[in-house]
Design a protein around this motif. Structure first.
Motif, PDB file in Angstrom:
ATOM      1  N   TYR A  39       0.791  -1.188   0.034  1.00 53.92           N
ATOM      2  CA  TYR A  39      -0.170   0.013   0.192  1.00 53.92           C
ATOM      3  C   TYR A  39       0.856   1.042   0.045  1.00 53.92           C
ATOM      4  CZ  TYR A  39      -3.305  -3.910   1.372  1.00 53.92           C
ATOM      5  OH  TYR A  39      -3.779  -5.169   1.563  1.00 53.92           O
ATOM      6  N   VAL A  40       0.777   2.105  -1.006  1.00 52.27           N
ATOM      7  CA  VAL A  40       1.647   3.146  -1.143  1.00 52.27           C
ATOM      8  C   VAL A  40       0.726   4.515  -1.558  1.00 52.27           C
ATOM      9  CG1 VAL A  40       3.410   4.242  -2.433  1.00 52.27           C
ATOM     10  CG2 VAL A  40       3.409   1.709  -2.033  1.00 52.27           C
ATOM     11  N   VAL A  41       1.161   5.616  -1.013  1.00 58.33           N
ATOM     12  CA  VAL A  41       0.525   6.831  -1.432  1.00 58.33           C
ATOM     13  C   VAL A  41       1.593   7.609  -2.062  1.00 58.33           C
ATOM     14  CG1 VAL A  41      -0.598   8.945  -0.547  1.00 58.33           C
ATOM     15  CG2 VAL A  41      -1.350   6.914   0.414  1.00 58.33           C
ATOM     16  N   LEU A  42       1.381   8.251  -3.058  1.00 52.55           N
ATOM     17  CA  LEU A  42       2.613   9.011  -3.776  1.00 52.55           C
ATOM     18  C   LEU A  42       1.779  10.703  -3.786  1.00 52.55           C
ATOM     19  CD1 LEU A  42       4.776   9.336  -5.476  1.00 52.55           C
ATOM     20  CD2 LEU A  42       3.552   9.084  -7.632  1.00 52.55           C
ATOM     21  N   LEU A  43       2.350  11.475  -3.208  1.00 51.09           N
ATOM     22  CA  LEU A  43       2.202  12.919  -2.963  1.00 51.09           C
ATOM     23  C   LEU A  43       3.078  13.685  -3.889  1.00 51.09           C
ATOM     24  CD1 LEU A  43       1.720  13.082   0.769  1.00 51.09           C
ATOM     25  CD2 LEU A  43      -0.033  12.732  -0.888  1.00 51.09           C
ATOM     26  N   GLY A  44       2.590  14.595  -4.356  1.00 49.97           N
ATOM     27  CA  GLY A  44       3.418  15.428  -5.393  1.00 49.97           C
ATOM     28  C   GLY A  44       2.614  16.752  -5.400  1.00 49.97           C
ATOM     29  N   GLU A  45       3.571  18.038  -6.037  1.00 47.31           N
ATOM     30  CA  GLU A  45       3.184  19.008  -6.476  1.00 47.31           C
ATOM     31  C   GLU A  45       2.301  18.938  -7.679  1.00 47.31           C
ATOM     32  OE1 GLU A  45       3.178  21.448  -4.287  1.00 47.31           O
ATOM     33  OE2 GLU A  45       4.467  20.644  -2.929  1.00 47.31           O
ATOM     34  N   PRO A  46       1.647  19.742  -7.881  1.00 52.55           N
ATOM     35  CA  PRO A  46       0.750  19.833  -9.297  1.00 52.55           C
ATOM     36  C   PRO A  46       2.032  19.815 -10.370  1.00 52.55           C
ATOM     37  CG  PRO A  46      -0.203  21.605  -7.828  1.00 52.55           C
ATOM     38  CD  PRO A  46       1.085  21.122  -7.172  1.00 52.55           C
ATOM     39  N   GLY A  47       1.627  18.926 -11.226  1.00 51.16           N
ATOM     40  CA  GLY A  47       2.639  18.807 -12.609  1.00 51.16           C
ATOM     41  C   GLY A  47       4.023  18.442 -12.180  1.00 51.16           C
ATOM     42  N   SER A  48       4.234  17.623 -11.134  1.00 55.44           N
ATOM     43  CA  SER A  48       5.471  17.065 -10.848  1.00 55.44           C
ATOM     44  C   SER A  48       5.682  15.874 -11.466  1.00 55.44           C
ATOM     45  CB  SER A  48       5.416  16.957  -9.413  1.00 55.44           C
ATOM     46  OG  SER A  48       4.477  16.157  -8.888  1.00 55.44           O
ATOM     47  N   GLY A  49       4.517  15.167 -12.212  1.00 54.15           N
ATOM     48  CA  GLY A  49       4.648  13.790 -12.528  1.00 54.15           C
ATOM     49  C   GLY A  49       4.279  12.611 -11.948  1.00 54.15           C
ATOM     50  N   LYS A  50       3.089  12.669 -11.023  1.00 53.31           N
ATOM     51  CA  LYS A  50       2.508  11.672 -10.529  1.00 53.31           C
ATOM     52  C   LYS A  50       1.786  10.644 -11.281  1.00 53.31           C
ATOM     53  CE  LYS A  50      -0.216  14.458  -7.768  1.00 53.31           C
ATOM     54  NZ  LYS A  50       0.474  15.791  -8.450  1.00 53.31           N
ATOM     55  N   SER A  51       1.099  11.263 -12.228  1.00 56.85           N
ATOM     56  CA  SER A  51       0.348  10.417 -13.169  1.00 56.85           C
ATOM     57  C   SER A  51       1.233   9.660 -14.154  1.00 56.85           C
ATOM     58  CB  SER A  51      -0.531  11.463 -14.141  1.00 56.85           C
ATOM     59  OG  SER A  51      -1.421  12.123 -13.578  1.00 56.85           O
ATOM     60  N   THR A  52       2.445  10.336 -14.699  1.00 56.08           N
ATOM     61  CA  THR A  52       3.362   9.680 -15.533  1.00 56.08           C
ATOM     62  C   THR A  52       4.145   8.437 -14.597  1.00 56.08           C
ATOM     63  OG1 THR A  52       3.707  11.575 -16.702  1.00 56.08           O
ATOM     64  CG2 THR A  52       5.433   9.901 -16.772  1.00 56.08           C
ATOM     65  N   VAL A  53       4.243   8.766 -13.364  1.00 58.63           N
ATOM     66  CA  VAL A  53       4.872   7.680 -12.514  1.00 58.63           C
ATOM     67  C   VAL A  53       3.888   6.500 -12.442  1.00 58.63           C
ATOM     68  CG1 VAL A  53       5.577   7.083 -10.209  1.00 58.63           C
ATOM     69  CG2 VAL A  53       6.342   9.261 -11.178  1.00 58.63           C
ATOM     70  N   PHE A  54       2.876   6.675 -12.353  1.00 54.24           N
ATOM     71  CA  PHE A  54       1.643   5.789 -12.151  1.00 54.24           C
ATOM     72  C   PHE A  54       1.501   5.135 -13.477  1.00 54.24           C
ATOM     73  CE2 PHE A  54      -1.109   6.112  -8.064  1.00 54.24           C
ATOM     74  CZ  PHE A  54      -0.147   6.113  -7.269  1.00 54.24           C
ATOM     75  N   GLU A  55       1.392   5.764 -14.627  1.00 53.99           N
ATOM     76  CA  GLU A  55       1.482   5.141 -15.921  1.00 53.99           C
ATOM     77  C   GLU A  55       2.683   4.051 -16.061  1.00 53.99           C
ATOM     78  OE1 GLU A  55       1.132   8.377 -18.664  1.00 53.99           O
ATOM     79  OE2 GLU A  55      -0.982   8.741 -17.708  1.00 53.99           O
ATOM     80  N   THR A  56       3.817   4.571 -15.741  1.00 48.15           N
ATOM     81  CA  THR A  56       5.054   3.619 -15.825  1.00 48.15           C
ATOM     82  C   THR A  56       4.823   2.437 -14.922  1.00 48.15           C
ATOM     83  OG1 THR A  56       6.261   5.471 -16.450  1.00 48.15           O
ATOM     84  CG2 THR A  56       7.568   3.592 -15.965  1.00 48.15           C
ATOM     85  N   ALA A  57       4.688   2.737 -13.894  1.00 43.38           N
ATOM     86  CA  ALA A  57       4.424   1.609 -12.954  1.00 43.38           C
ATOM     87  C   ALA A  57       3.280   0.397 -13.310  1.00 43.38           C
ATOM     88  CB  ALA A  57       4.174   1.975 -11.277  1.00 43.38           C
ATOM     89  N   ALA A  58       2.367   0.969 -13.610  1.00 43.27           N
ATOM     90  CA  ALA A  58       1.105   0.121 -14.030  1.00 43.27           C
ATOM     91  C   ALA A  58       1.348  -0.423 -15.200  1.00 43.27           C
ATOM     92  CB  ALA A  58      -0.127   1.063 -14.231  1.00 43.27           C
ATOM     93  N   LYS A  59       2.100   0.016 -16.164  1.00 42.52           N
ATOM     94  CA  LYS A  59       2.408  -0.652 -17.512  1.00 42.52           C
ATOM     95  C   LYS A  59       3.438  -1.854 -16.922  1.00 42.52           C
ATOM     96  CE  LYS A  59       4.962   0.091 -21.626  1.00 42.52           C
ATOM     97  NZ  LYS A  59       5.671   1.052 -22.662  1.00 42.52           N
ATOM     98  N   ALA A  60       4.355  -1.617 -16.114  1.00 37.73           N
ATOM     99  CA  ALA A  60       5.288  -2.609 -15.695  1.00 37.73           C
ATOM    100  C   ALA A  60       4.358  -3.913 -15.046  1.00 37.73           C
ATOM    101  CB  ALA A  60       6.375  -1.892 -14.853  1.00 37.73           C
ATOM    102  N   ALA A  61       3.428  -3.527 -14.361  1.00 39.00           N
ATOM    103  CA  ALA A  61       2.440  -4.643 -13.565  1.00 39.00           C
ATOM    104  C   ALA A  61       1.308  -4.960 -14.528  1.00 39.00           C
ATOM    105  CB  ALA A  61       2.019  -3.939 -12.475  1.00 39.00           C
ATOM    106  N   SER A  62       1.459  -4.825 -16.034  1.00 36.92           N
ATOM    107  CA  SER A  62       0.496  -4.890 -16.857  1.00 36.92           C
ATOM    108  C   SER A  62      -1.089  -4.594 -16.231  1.00 36.92           C
ATOM    109  CB  SER A  62       0.433  -6.453 -16.907  1.00 36.92           C
ATOM    110  OG  SER A  62       1.614  -7.017 -17.634  1.00 36.92           O
ATOM    111  N   ARG A  63      -1.102  -3.518 -15.925  1.00 39.42           N
ATOM    112  CA  ARG A  63      -2.293  -2.882 -15.360  1.00 39.42           C
ATOM    113  C   ARG A  63      -2.513  -1.561 -15.858  1.00 39.42           C
ATOM    114  NH1 ARG A  63      -4.542  -7.050 -13.899  1.00 39.42           N
ATOM    115  NH2 ARG A  63      -4.258  -7.875 -11.920  1.00 39.42           N
ATOM    116  N   SER A  64      -3.465  -0.801 -15.783  1.00 43.04           N
ATOM    117  CA  SER A  64      -3.882   0.448 -16.029  1.00 43.04           C
ATOM    118  C   SER A  64      -4.199   1.315 -14.969  1.00 43.04           C
ATOM    119  CB  SER A  64      -5.118   0.615 -17.122  1.00 43.04           C
ATOM    120  OG  SER A  64      -6.192   0.032 -16.410  1.00 43.04           O
ATOM    121  N   VAL A  65      -4.087   2.592 -15.234  1.00 47.32           N
ATOM    122  CA  VAL A  65      -4.347   3.523 -14.017  1.00 47.32           C
ATOM    123  C   VAL A  65      -5.971   3.986 -13.995  1.00 47.32           C
ATOM    124  CG1 VAL A  65      -3.743   5.860 -13.324  1.00 47.32           C
ATOM    125  CG2 VAL A  65      -2.149   4.465 -14.504  1.00 47.32           C
TER     126      VAL A  65
END
Length: 196
Positions: A39-65
């Protein structure tokens, strides 16, 4: 700059652990190293890349965001682990904020998830109150709360190279000399044309 490469650099962004098991708090590590944390929470400033981090990690896990609001309002749809829930902050910005975290928690709880990740803007995260609400959607394991770090010089150079820069280090040096280094630390600056 040369013509941009259509491939965008995929980065394993650095995060700082700000809450969770004592042995982890205060550490900085690549986001991928949290793969053993259920269980992980990712915090970040607006525009810092949170969505991109999740897209990359989800792709590696064969999932979607999944967007938080879409998950919260979905009917009886079952979701599977690992679940990547993006934009908790955007869901909270619409209408009444009071029970949204509990509705999201109940949706995750009803799916008996063994692994999830949630992203939220720093200023919209409610600390202990959100952790307490979300803890019920865990199997008892701790929730690791992280904060996305600014792009390092190495990451900036990788992005610039993927965009066709012939001398990324020179570009970064020039940005520093002109007092614009902070623009290179945030991925959204790049999207607004700062690097073109």
């Amino acid at each position: 700059m040369a013509e941009a490469n259509p491939q965008i650099a995929e980065l394993d962004r650095m995060v700082a652990v700000i809450a969770g098991p004592d042995e982890m708090v205060g550490r900085s590590l690549p986001f991928s190293e949290l793969s053993d944390c259920p269980y992980v929470v990712l915090l970040g400033e607006p525009g810092s890349g949170k969505s991109t981090v999740f897209e990359t990690a989800a792709k590696a896990a064969s999932r979607s965001v999944t967007i938080a609001r879409a998950l919260r309002v979905s009917g009886g749809q079952h979701v599977e682990s690992p679940l990547f829930v993006d934009a908790l902050d955007e869901d909270r910005s619409e209408g009444s904020k009071k029970d949204k975290i509990f509705q999201l928690r109940d949706k995750m709880l009803s799916s008996s998830l063994e692994c999830w990740r949630i992203s939220c803007r720093v200023e919209d995260w409610r600390g202990a109150a959100d952790l307490s609400a979300l803890q019920a959607a865990t199997t008892g394991a701790p929730i690791v709360v992280t904060q996305l770090q600014n792009l390092s010089v190495r990451e900036q150079a990788k992005i610039l190279t993927s965009r066709g820069a012939l001398d990324p280090e020179g570009f970064i040096g020039q940005a520093r000399r002109h007092g614009a280094a902070s623009f290179l630390e945030c991925p959204s600056s790049d999207k607004m044309g700062v690097l073109t």
